[in-house]
Design a protein around this motif. Structure first.
Motif, PDB file in Angstrom:
ATOM      1  N   LEU A  68      32.887  46.330  40.276  1.00 16.33           N
ATOM      2  CA  LEU A  68      32.490  44.785  40.796  1.00 16.33           C
ATOM      3  C   LEU A  68      31.461  44.621  41.878  1.00 16.33           C
ATOM      4  O   LEU A  68      30.830  43.717  41.833  1.00 16.33           O
ATOM      5  CB  LEU A  68      34.059  44.521  41.235  1.00 16.33           C
ATOM      6  N   ALA A  69      31.487  45.563  42.708  1.00 14.92           N
ATOM      7  CA  ALA A  69      30.417  45.584  43.969  1.00 14.92           C
ATOM      8  C   ALA A  69      29.100  45.725  43.240  1.00 14.92           C
ATOM      9  O   ALA A  69      28.294  45.125  43.792  1.00 14.92           O
ATOM     10  CB  ALA A  69      30.734  46.607  44.824  1.00 14.92           C
ATOM     11  N   GLU A  70      28.931  46.711  42.261  1.00 13.74           N
ATOM     12  CA  GLU A  70      27.454  46.813  41.616  1.00 13.74           C
ATOM     13  C   GLU A  70      27.192  45.428  40.886  1.00 13.74           C
ATOM     14  O   GLU A  70      26.035  44.903  41.084  1.00 13.74           O
ATOM     15  CB  GLU A  70      27.922  47.870  40.682  1.00 13.74           C
ATOM     16  N   LYS A  71      28.096  44.838  39.900  1.00 15.13           N
ATOM     17  CA  LYS A  71      27.730  43.513  39.737  1.00 15.13           C
ATOM     18  C   LYS A  71      27.460  42.479  40.789  1.00 15.13           C
ATOM     19  O   LYS A  71      26.574  41.444  40.387  1.00 15.13           O
ATOM     20  CB  LYS A  71      29.167  43.317  38.754  1.00 15.13           C
ATOM     21  N   GLN A  72      28.230  42.531  41.623  1.00 10.63           N
ATOM     22  CA  GLN A  72      28.160  41.506  42.824  1.00 10.63           C
ATOM     23  C   GLN A  72      26.678  41.719  43.531  1.00 10.63           C
ATOM     24  O   GLN A  72      25.901  40.471  43.621  1.00 10.63           O
ATOM     25  CB  GLN A  72      29.036  41.542  43.879  1.00 10.63           C
ATOM     26  N   ALA A  73      26.391  42.934  43.442  1.00 10.89           N
ATOM     27  CA  ALA A  73      24.943  43.193  44.004  1.00 10.89           C
ATOM     28  C   ALA A  73      23.744  42.539  43.171  1.00 10.89           C
ATOM     29  O   ALA A  73      22.802  42.025  43.574  1.00 10.89           O
ATOM     30  CB  ALA A  73      24.857  44.605  44.473  1.00 10.89           C
ATOM     31  N   LYS A  74      24.070  42.772  41.694  1.00  8.27           N
ATOM     32  CA  LYS A  74      23.209  42.270  40.928  1.00  8.27           C
ATOM     33  C   LYS A  74      22.964  40.751  40.958  1.00  8.27           C
ATOM     34  O   LYS A  74      22.078  40.107  40.781  1.00  8.27           O
ATOM     35  CB  LYS A  74      23.621  42.563  39.473  1.00  8.27           C
ATOM     36  N   VAL A  75      24.291  40.084  40.969  1.00 10.52           N
ATOM     37  CA  VAL A  75      24.327  38.744  41.089  1.00 10.52           C
ATOM     38  C   VAL A  75      23.754  38.284  42.230  1.00 10.52           C
ATOM     39  O   VAL A  75      22.841  37.087  42.509  1.00 10.52           O
ATOM     40  CB  VAL A  75      25.778  38.099  41.043  1.00 10.52           C
ATOM     41  N   ALA A  80      19.073  35.581  45.029  1.00 14.17           N
ATOM     42  CA  ALA A  80      18.144  35.656  46.109  1.00 14.17           C
ATOM     43  C   ALA A  80      16.628  35.442  45.521  1.00 14.17           C
ATOM     44  O   ALA A  80      15.752  34.872  46.011  1.00 14.17           O
ATOM     45  CB  ALA A  80      18.089  36.918  46.811  1.00 14.17           C
ATOM     46  N   ALA A  81      16.372  36.229  44.325  1.00 11.26           N
ATOM     47  CA  ALA A  81      15.292  36.050  43.546  1.00 11.26           C
ATOM     48  C   ALA A  81      14.769  34.368  43.056  1.00 11.26           C
ATOM     49  O   ALA A  81      13.679  33.797  43.152  1.00 11.26           O
ATOM     50  CB  ALA A  81      15.174  36.903  42.517  1.00 11.26           C
ATOM     51  N   LYS A  82      15.868  33.873  42.681  1.00  4.87           N
ATOM     52  CA  LYS A  82      15.942  32.500  42.199  1.00  4.87           C
ATOM     53  C   LYS A  82      15.493  31.416  43.337  1.00  4.87           C
ATOM     54  O   LYS A  82      14.769  30.704  43.348  1.00  4.87           O
ATOM     55  CB  LYS A  82      17.232  32.046  41.513  1.00  4.87           C
ATOM     56  N   GLU A  83      16.219  31.611  44.591  1.00  2.00           N
ATOM     57  CA  GLU A  83      16.049  30.945  45.543  1.00  2.00           C
ATOM     58  C   GLU A  83      14.455  31.283  46.379  1.00  2.00           C
ATOM     59  O   GLU A  83      13.761  30.195  47.007  1.00  2.00           O
ATOM     60  CB  GLU A  83      16.893  31.248  46.740  1.00  2.00           C
TER      61      GLU A  83
END
Length: 88
Positions: A68-75, A80-83
């Motif tokens: 879950l931490a890995e998935k949250q890091a990807k999200v 951040a890239a979108k912003e």
């Protein structure tokens, strides 16, 4: 040490349940010592199983938290890239 305490604790609970069973039936508590040994063995095995079940569930929980931490890091990285792209 936790394994030993689980086995011994469950074994004594088995002995207490055997004494309770005999007390309900109003029978002599020291009548059949083999029955006490069987009850302690069965409950001791349940303690052994419970100890290993706890270890396995802790491993699964740690694995799931890491996933879950890995998935949250990807999200978070995608957000951040979108912003950053919107700011430029």
């Amino acid at each position: 040490m936790a394994l030993l305490s689980s086995i011994v604790g469950f074994s004594f609970f088995g002995l207490a349940s055997r004494f309770g069973q005999l007390a309900i039936q109003k029978r002599n508590l020291m009548e059949n010592l083999g029955g006490h040994a069987i009850a302690m063995g069965v409950f001791g095995y349940a303690g052994y199983w419970a100890h290993h079940y706890e270890i396995r569930t802790n491993e699964l929980i740690a694995w799931k938290r890491a996933e879950l931490a890995e998935k949250q890091a990807k999200v978070d990285a995608a957000k951040a890239a979108k912003e950053l792209a919107a700011a430029v």
